[in-house]
Design a protein around this motif. Structure first.
Motif, PDB file in Angstrom:
ATOM      1  N   TRP A 104     -14.989  18.601 -44.704  1.00 17.36           N
ATOM      2  CA  TRP A 104     -14.604  19.763 -43.904  1.00 17.36           C
ATOM      3  C   TRP A 104     -13.094  19.846 -43.714  1.00 17.36           C
ATOM      4  N   TYR A 106     -20.213  21.185 -40.972  1.00 18.94           N
ATOM      5  CA  TYR A 106     -19.121  22.133 -41.140  1.00 18.94           C
ATOM      6  C   TYR A 106     -18.787  22.949 -39.889  1.00 18.94           C
ATOM      7  N   VAL A 130     -13.567  25.421 -39.089  1.00 20.05           N
ATOM      8  CA  VAL A 130     -13.790  25.940 -40.435  1.00 20.05           C
ATOM      9  C   VAL A 130     -13.593  27.452 -40.471  1.00 20.05           C
TER      10      VAL A 130
END
Length: 320
Positions: free
Chosen positions: A115, A36, A130
């Motif tokens: 993601w 992520y 992110v």
């Protein structure tokens, strides 16, 4: 053959299988940090995961689609073979296990929540992120990975990868192990020049340095012990409590008071935080008067064993 037999003896123990759950959870957290916060923003921190992202990106530029998990598994497999040949000692079944599951666990996170579904475009770099900012991605990655690494170290395991590379550097270039980690990490960060601009490479180098600091902090917190020094006329009662109830050893010293010139006995012991609390409660409940000092100890070597091990040894002795 002896190395293989040693490894099999470790795998057969109950302790190994109990810690297998802890290792899996720790690596699950590490995989989340990679998937992520490293993969979307292409932040390259000094780790095998960072190097894998560079290689995967180079394959994509060449028009070849290779999964990140595959690259991580291949690099870790090569490093484990090099460790066997170059270092000359078995790293242990734990390191083999943790090194080989990191790649597959990133695929697990991809299946749970890709993601792409939560990433935002970074207005500064034009790359997905992110958290929306490479510095925030860096902070989240370092915190998650450092917590995972500290958990591994607390059960005498490691995440493999960079640890193996650092030990090879340590043996053949004769650097300290800490410097070896820094050198190996910095070299990996510099490979990011193939896919990132100068700013992103600098962020990666800073992240590599911060990662080491945070790992030290988490490791010290998990391994803290209390060094307790007690001067009391009831030292024998305290000694019996430490040995019989806490199942710890202690050391007695004859000391002379500088103010009163009286001879006394000083008792010294190393205890966990929980054991220290029990000792304080015992002294309070029994109204034992004492002069006591206590300080934190981050590392203990030698004949220190866990409470459960000492209790098991005591039970065996009583059965005899």
């Amino acid at each position: 053959m002896n190395k293989i037999l040693d490894t099999l003896s470790v795998v057969k123990t109950t302790k190994f299988w109990k810690e297998l759950v802890i290792m899996t959870l720790g690596m699950f957290v590490a995989a989340a940090a990679v998937y992520y916060f490293l993969l979307p923003s292409k932040l390259i921190i000094g780790s095998i995961s960072g190097l894998s992202i560079v290689i995967t990106s180079l394959f994509e530029i060449a028009g070849i689609n290779v999964g990140l998990s595959t690259v991580i598994m291949v690099i870790n497999a090569i490093l484990l073979i090099l460790a066997w040949v170059l270092i000359g000692k078995e790293f242990g079944a734990k390191t083999v296990y943790t090194a080989m599951i990191l790649g597959p666990l990133t695929d697990v996170w991809k299946a749970i929540l890709p993601w792409e579904a939560i990433a935002n475009m970074n207005p500064t770099t034009g790359s997905p992120s992110v958290m929306g900012d490479p510095w925030l991605d860096l902070c989240c990655f370092v915190l998650l990975l450092s917590a995972s690494q500290a958990l591994m170290f607390s059960i005498n395991a490691s995440t493999g990868g960079l640890d193996i590379l650092a030990k090879i550097v340590n043996k053949y270039l004769h650097f300290d192990i800490g410097a070896s980690v820094s050198i190996a990490g910095a070299i990996i960060c510099c490979t990011a020049f193939f896919i990132n601009d100068f700013r992103m490479v600098v962020i990666g180098l800073i992240g590599t340095w911060i990662n080491g600091l945070v790992v030290d902090y988490f490791t010290a917190s998990l391994n803290n012990r209390k060094r307790v020094c007690i001067v009391s006329k009831d030292y024998e009662r305290i000694r019996q409590f430490i040995i019989s109830d806490l199942q710890r050893g202690c050391t007695l010293y004859e000391v002379i008071g500088g103010y009163t010139n009286e001879k006394s006995i000083e008792l010294e012991a190393l205890l966990t935080k929980d054991e220290f609390s029990k000792l304080m409660a015992f002294m309070k409940d029994n109204e034992i008067h004492a002069f006591m000092t206590a300080g934190n100890v981050s590392e203990v070597y030698g004949l220190w064993t866990k409470h459960s091990t000492r209790r098991h040894a005591k039970e065996q002795a009583e059965q005899r």
